[in-house]
Design a protein around this motif. Structure first.
Motif, PDB file in Angstrom:
ATOM      1  N   ALA A 119      80.723  39.292  -0.790  1.00 25.24           N
ATOM      2  CA  ALA A 119      81.197  37.807   0.160  1.00 25.24           C
ATOM      3  C   ALA A 119      80.107  37.302   0.970  1.00 25.24           C
ATOM      4  O   ALA A 119      80.009  36.256   1.015  1.00 25.24           O
ATOM      5  N   TYR A 120      79.771  38.217   1.607  1.00 23.40           N
ATOM      6  CA  TYR A 120      78.883  38.000   2.847  1.00 23.40           C
ATOM      7  C   TYR A 120      77.356  38.648   2.692  1.00 23.40           C
ATOM      8  O   TYR A 120      77.501  39.936   3.316  1.00 23.40           O
ATOM      9  N   PRO A 121      76.492  38.299   1.821  1.00 21.39           N
ATOM     10  CA  PRO A 121      75.301  39.001   1.640  1.00 21.39           C
ATOM     11  C   PRO A 121      74.415  39.126   2.934  1.00 21.39           C
ATOM     12  O   PRO A 121      74.888  38.512   4.070  1.00 21.39           O
ATOM     13  N   LEU A 122      73.486  40.076   2.977  1.00 22.90           N
ATOM     14  CA  LEU A 122      72.705  40.607   4.187  1.00 22.90           C
ATOM     15  C   LEU A 122      71.859  39.124   4.636  1.00 22.90           C
ATOM     16  O   LEU A 122      71.994  39.311   5.810  1.00 22.90           O
ATOM     17  N   ALA A 123      71.610  38.370   3.901  1.00 21.21           N
ATOM     18  CA  ALA A 123      70.856  36.969   4.314  1.00 21.21           C
ATOM     19  C   ALA A 123      71.673  36.263   5.359  1.00 21.21           C
ATOM     20  O   ALA A 123      71.466  35.879   6.493  1.00 21.21           O
ATOM     21  N   GLU A 124      73.019  36.181   4.967  1.00 15.67           N
ATOM     22  CA  GLU A 124      74.055  35.438   5.627  1.00 15.67           C
ATOM     23  C   GLU A 124      74.421  35.956   7.067  1.00 15.67           C
ATOM     24  O   GLU A 124      74.601  35.496   8.181  1.00 15.67           O
ATOM     25  N   LEU A 125      74.607  37.543   6.774  1.00 17.06           N
ATOM     26  CA  LEU A 125      74.841  38.399   7.974  1.00 17.06           C
ATOM     27  C   LEU A 125      73.843  38.345   9.078  1.00 17.06           C
ATOM     28  O   LEU A 125      74.130  38.007  10.226  1.00 17.06           O
ATOM     29  N   ALA A 126      72.485  38.269   8.482  1.00 12.71           N
ATOM     30  CA  ALA A 126      71.506  38.184   9.420  1.00 12.71           C
ATOM     31  C   ALA A 126      71.185  36.905  10.071  1.00 12.71           C
ATOM     32  O   ALA A 126      71.346  36.623  11.510  1.00 12.71           O
ATOM     33  N   ALA A 127      71.617  35.747   9.525  1.00 12.38           N
ATOM     34  CA  ALA A 127      71.914  34.472  10.035  1.00 12.38           C
ATOM     35  C   ALA A 127      72.601  34.480  11.378  1.00 12.38           C
ATOM     36  O   ALA A 127      72.671  33.597  12.343  1.00 12.38           O
ATOM     37  N   SER A 128      74.034  35.048  10.904  1.00 12.43           N
ATOM     38  CA  SER A 128      75.127  34.995  11.950  1.00 12.43           C
ATOM     39  C   SER A 128      74.697  35.912  13.304  1.00 12.43           C
ATOM     40  O   SER A 128      75.069  35.411  14.357  1.00 12.43           O
ATOM     41  N   LEU A 129      73.935  36.915  12.962  1.00 11.69           N
ATOM     42  CA  LEU A 129      73.425  37.781  14.377  1.00 11.69           C
ATOM     43  C   LEU A 129      72.526  37.080  15.088  1.00 11.69           C
ATOM     44  O   LEU A 129      72.337  37.166  16.269  1.00 11.69           O
ATOM     45  N   ILE A 130      71.564  36.424  14.295  1.00 12.99           N
ATOM     46  CA  ILE A 130      70.241  35.552  14.922  1.00 12.99           C
ATOM     47  C   ILE A 130      71.118  34.612  15.968  1.00 12.99           C
ATOM     48  O   ILE A 130      70.722  34.506  17.122  1.00 12.99           O
ATOM     49  N   TYR A 131      72.147  33.956  15.490  1.00 11.89           N
ATOM     50  CA  TYR A 131      73.024  32.863  16.181  1.00 11.89           C
ATOM     51  C   TYR A 131      73.761  33.754  17.297  1.00 11.89           C
ATOM     52  O   TYR A 131      73.616  33.028  18.317  1.00 11.89           O
ATOM     53  N   PHE A 132      74.309  34.829  17.062  1.00  9.90           N
ATOM     54  CA  PHE A 132      74.916  35.716  18.139  1.00  9.90           C
ATOM     55  C   PHE A 132      74.075  36.024  19.235  1.00  9.90           C
ATOM     56  O   PHE A 132      74.074  35.875  20.396  1.00  9.90           O
ATOM     57  N   VAL A 133      72.747  36.634  18.994  1.00 10.01           N
ATOM     58  CA  VAL A 133      71.808  36.989  19.883  1.00 10.01           C
ATOM     59  C   VAL A 133      71.394  35.575  20.847  1.00 10.01           C
ATOM     60  O   VAL A 133      71.176  35.517  21.834  1.00 10.01           O
ATOM     61  N   GLU A 134      71.180  34.451  20.139  1.00  9.30           N
ATOM     62  CA  GLU A 134      70.609  33.311  20.659  1.00  9.30           C
ATOM     63  C   GLU A 134      71.867  32.915  21.786  1.00  9.30           C
ATOM     64  O   GLU A 134      71.360  32.478  22.728  1.00  9.30           O
ATOM     65  N   LYS A 135      72.848  32.895  21.344  1.00 12.66           N
ATOM     66  CA  LYS A 135      74.039  32.361  22.409  1.00 12.66           C
ATOM     67  C   LYS A 135      74.468  33.347  23.380  1.00 12.66           C
ATOM     68  O   LYS A 135      74.905  32.856  24.559  1.00 12.66           O
TER      69      LYS A 135
END
Length: 345
Positions: free
Chosen positions: A235-251
């Motif tokens: 449902a949530y492949p690695l690329a989608e997970l990575a994008a959310s983590l990039i957002y988390f780190v930036e915020k």
């Protein structure tokens, strides 16, 4: 009249209730202190309340408390408890000793709906989300046990039964109670929430500017392998997970941690290590290598020490921050969900 769960009543609601029933409104603050600072689960223990107030509370409210159903203690001091909930469901918590202080691993749900193949909890199926009180209760019990050992509770990890981010509101409310000066007053930096990887919820954590630590159960940086181990990856492949983590780190400016369970001939080759190192280039991250605790009837096997060390060295040679998390409680039902599985009717 059906009784209400007192740990789901806000201070404002309690003040209004007391006022309507002719009680002093300031007692709402006293009640809150008894519940969230001192962790009492019996109205008779609220000794600075008059008997009339205690009787009123007893007639109107109940505690969603945990009852110990089975306790196992390992030779290394790790203690695992299966708790019986008011509705007959069971959950687990684990108290782990270390450096004269303790860590407690708490559950956020009864059962789990994600069905990770290596996890004993998945075989239980999903029952329900835990309440704020049921989550905090695990911490109260752990703190008491630590104090009985002349020690203290230093860390809390949401790595027990269930997916914390699928019980988002209750988990964050529980953490607020744990960290509040009106609660246990623990530092958010001492708390880690572990998720299988729900991108929308990781983004919500970032938007909410949470101050606790985030861990992600990764277990493979290969799409097909992770999907086999963890159906959530479909449902949530690695690329989608990575994008959310990039957002988390930036915020948040916070470095997340990857939990990586080494499974022999599944995800412990140097090729797997290379895939992990490449995936980690996208954001600053720490990596916890976890030793597998065998589960009866499981198809998975513990990765040999030599294989583990080669895996770790490969990552460290590429400047990855790696920590090997030694398995605790090997001589008890230590894997998540094992004890509750054995206790189910």
């Amino acid at each position: 009249m059906e009784k209400k769960n007192i740990r789901e009543v806000s201070p404002e609601e309690m003040a209004a209730f007391l006022s309507v029933n002719g009680e002093k409104v300031f007692r709402a603050k006293q009640i809150e202190e008894w519940i969230w600072q001192k962790g009492v689960q019996d109205f008779e223990e609220m000794t600075n309340l008059p008997k009339s107030s205690r009787e009123l509370l007893k007639a109107t409210y109940y505690f969603d408390k945990l009852l110990p159903d089975c306790i196992q203690t390992a030779s290394d001091g790790t203690t695992k408890t299966a708790w019986l909930l008011n509705d007959g469901n069971r959950i687990e918590s684990v108290l782990i000793p270390g450096n004269e202080k303790y860590t407690v691993c708490v559950s956020s749900q009864a059962g789990c709906q994600l069905g990770c193949r290596f996890c004993a909890t998945g075989t239980l199926g999903f029952k329900r989300n835990l309440t704020v009180g049921e989550i905090v209760d695990q911490v109260f019990h752990a703190r008491k046990e630590a104090e009985c050992s002349s020690s203290s509770l230093s860390n809390i990890v949401f790595m027990g039964m269930g997916e914390p981010l699928l019980n988002y509101d209750h988990v964050l409310s529980a953490i607020q109670r744990i960290t509040s000066e009106k609660g246990l007053g623990m530092s958010p930096s001492r708390i880690t929430v572990s998720t299988a990887g729900i991108p929308a919820k990781i983004r919500q954590l970032a938007d909410d500017r949470v101050r606790f630590n985030l861990a992600v159960s990764l277990h493979s940086a290969k799409e097909n392998v992770r999907s086999q181990l963890m159906p959530v990856n479909r449902a949530y492949p690695l690329a989608e997970l990575a994008a959310s983590l990039i957002y988390f780190v930036e915020k948040t400016g916070t470095r997340p941690t990857f939990e990586y369970l080494l499974l022999h001939h599944i995800n412990d080759s140097l090729e797997d290590a290379r895939a992990l190192a490449d995936y980690c280039k996208q954001f600053p991250v720490k990596i916890n290598i976890i030793e597998y605790n065998p589960v009866e009837g499981s198809e998975f096997r513990h990765s040999p020490d030599k294989q583990r060390d080669a895996f770790v060295q490969f990552l460290e040679n590429r400047n990855m921050v790696v920590h090997i998390r030694k398995s605790k409680g090997k001589d008890i039902d230590a894997a998540c969900g094992q004890l509750a599985n054995k206790r189910k009717d």
